[in-house]
Design a protein around this motif. Structure first.
Motif, PDB file in Angstrom:
ATOM      1  N   LYS A   2     -10.891  -5.771  -0.145  1.00  0.00           N
ATOM      2  CA  LYS A   2     -11.488  -4.478   0.144  1.00  0.00           C
ATOM      3  C   LYS A   2     -11.658  -3.682  -1.149  1.00  0.00           C
ATOM      4  O   LYS A   2     -10.745  -3.599  -1.963  1.00  0.00           O
ATOM      5  N   TYR A   4     -11.884  -0.669  -3.884  1.00  0.00           N
ATOM      6  CA  TYR A   4     -11.166   0.584  -4.085  1.00  0.00           C
ATOM      7  C   TYR A   4     -12.059   1.752  -3.686  1.00  0.00           C
ATOM      8  O   TYR A   4     -13.253   1.771  -3.989  1.00  0.00           O
ATOM      9  N   GLN A   5     -11.465   2.729  -3.048  1.00  0.00           N
ATOM     10  CA  GLN A   5     -12.219   3.884  -2.574  1.00  0.00           C
ATOM     11  C   GLN A   5     -12.159   5.018  -3.612  1.00  0.00           C
ATOM     12  O   GLN A   5     -11.084   5.383  -4.076  1.00  0.00           O
ATOM     13  N   GLN A  30     -16.032   1.431  -4.411  1.00  0.00           N
ATOM     14  CA  GLN A  30     -16.971   1.996  -3.453  1.00  0.00           C
ATOM     15  C   GLN A  30     -16.749   3.503  -3.388  1.00  0.00           C
ATOM     16  O   GLN A  30     -15.608   3.969  -3.276  1.00  0.00           O
ATOM     17  N   THR A  32     -16.432   6.490  -1.502  1.00  0.00           N
ATOM     18  CA  THR A  32     -16.158   6.769  -0.095  1.00  0.00           C
ATOM     19  C   THR A  32     -16.624   8.154   0.318  1.00  0.00           C
ATOM     20  O   THR A  32     -16.897   8.402   1.497  1.00  0.00           O
TER      21      THR A  32
END
Length: 467
Positions: A2, A4-5, A30, A32
């Protein structure tokens, strides 16, 4: 895996779009959410709990500095500041670095595609380092927790090593994460004998638990950590060396066009302390450096018998703001170095961004600053290695070298050369207080460090050694 936000904070919609696009060029990250000011950023950090934040410095309603303070207080996480190159933006950026920001980059010029791409590369590199450090810290914490929960087996009497004056000190009460922090909690030395060129030895790192992956370690250190009454305060310090002078002591700017609001310097004042100069301290740092330099310089007394030359990785213009800021805290006269400046006791000189700084001996036997535009070294200009290398031929000086927090390995190679040349007064900041344990780690691994100390202990011990 996943991604990293990331939360992107900027009052300009256009800049939010540019920064978001630059971040998402790397599939590991990404965006967010975005925020238009500091107040919204604080709320979204609380709500979304992102992995990382990019924060504009100057914004309406609540600026980046105030938002950073609130985030670090309630939800500490890596924050990378985006700064304009105007004077106010640079000053605010220096304050943000003191307040716990991981690092900063200057805002790109929207009229230059090359500049935008260059800023994007720097931003993504910083983000990767910040995440790597966080993961390493979490892994070490988990390892320490498992070790603490493991059943304790009393050692057999014959297995307990005998105590001798040359053995490292016992583990401090309370313990630390893993073998490395136990060894590095206080000064790590092979011998407890006084350090001289005959007795100093490099730290033996073979006994340290190395992480599985080479890199640095991110740590959010609360602002109070560097206060005299903070939780990292050393249990004992040499009071005579660390007592700050009276705050009303007049300070002078030792360079033309020095720090605004300080008295002008006469020729006689500028020359004071030059004759008979026989000691010199050189310091190198990078990520986390402005905060470390503040903690370091405010503990150096005004009568310190050696000039201090400093390389902090930082772009042009920002180093001047850094020097002005540090000058307000330090008993020393702190200034941005200029070509040809004669070094004097009681002063600290910060290499200007964009220039390598060297120390040279003049025909009259004085020591002066030399600035050059040579190619970047280890990816940096100024470079710590360039500064340290310039000290090698200055054998009439008693030389002391210090490496503090920072990414990469700049300075380690030439500290090793200094050590091999017989210089045993070499210091490295220990992992427990580094924002990023990269540059100090590299020096330790080359076995050229005589003192490994937490940040708050470096200046007091340096004062003891130099005096």
């Amino acid at each position: 895996m996943k991604p990293y936000q990331v939360l992107v904070v900027d009052d300009s919609a256009f800049m939010r779009k540019i920064i978001s696009d630059l971040i998402e060029k790397d599939a590991e990250f990404q965006v967010t959410a975005t925020a238009v000011n500091g107040r919204e950023a604080v709320d979204k950090v609380k709500e979304l709990q992102p992995d990382l934040v990019t924060m504009d410095v100057e914004m309406p309603e609540m600026n980046g500095l105030e938002a950073l303070k609130r985030i670090m207080l309630d939800h500490p996480l890596p924050v990378i500041m985006l700064s304009g190159i105007n004077e106010e933006g640079m000053k605010e950026t220096i304050l943000a670095l003191e307040g716990g920001a991981f690092d900063f980059i200057r805002k790109p010029s929207i009229s230059s595609a090359h500049d935008i791409n260059s800023v994007g590369e720097s931003l993504r590199e910083q983000m990767k380092e910040a995440m790597l450090e966080r993961e390493r810290r979490e892994a070490r914490s988990a390892s320490a927790l498992l070790a603490a929960e493991a059943p304790s087996v009393p050692p057999k009497p014959e297995s307990v090593p005998s105590q001798s004056p040359t053995k490292p000190a016992d583990k401090p009460a309370g313990g630390f994460e893993g073998t490395t922090n136990r060894l590095l909690h206080r000064e790590t030395r092979i011998s407890q004998a006084p350090v001289t060129s005959d007795t100093a030895k490099p730290v033996d790192i073979k006994s340290l638990n190395k992480p599985a992956r080479q890199g640095d370690r991110f740590k959010v250190i609360p602002p109070e950590a560097n206060r005299a009454d903070g939780p990292f305060k050393a249990s004992s310090e040499p009071k005579a060396e660390t007592r700050a002078p009276d705050a009303s002591r007049p300070k002078t700017a030792a360079a033309a066009g020095g720090v605004p609001g300080t008295p002008s310097v006469t020729g006689r004042e500028r020359k004071s302390g030059v004759k008979g100069l026989d000691k010199l301290v050189a310091v190198g740092c990078s990520t986390g450096g402005p905060r470390a330099l503040k903690a370091f310089l405010e503990k150096i007394p005004a009568d310190f018998p050696a000039p201090i030359v400093i390389v902090q990785h930082m772009p042009p213009n920002f180093t001047k703001s850094l020097a002005q800021r540090l000058n307000t805290f330090s008993p020393l006269d702190v200034m941005e170095a200029e070509q040809g400046m004669i070094l004097r006791k009681g002063a600290a000189y910060i290499a200007p961004g964009g220039y390598h700084m060297k120390v040279t001996e003049t025909a009259s036997g004085q020591f002066a600053i030399s600035l050059t535009k040579e190619e970047a070294r280890n990816g940096h200009r100024p470079s710590v290695d360039t500064l340290f290398e310039s000290l090698l031929p200055l054998d009439s000086l008693e030389r002391h070298a210090v490496i503090m927090t920072g990414m990469g390995s700049d300075g380690a190679k030439m500290m090793k050369s200094l050590y091999d040349a017989g210089i045993r007064s070499t210091f490295a900041e220990s992992e427990e207080t580094c924002v990023v344990y990269g540059m100090p780690r590299s020096a330790v691994e080359l076995q050229c460090v005589s003192y490994i100390l937490p940040l708050q202990d470096i200046a007091p011990r340096l004062v003891q050694v130099v005096k």
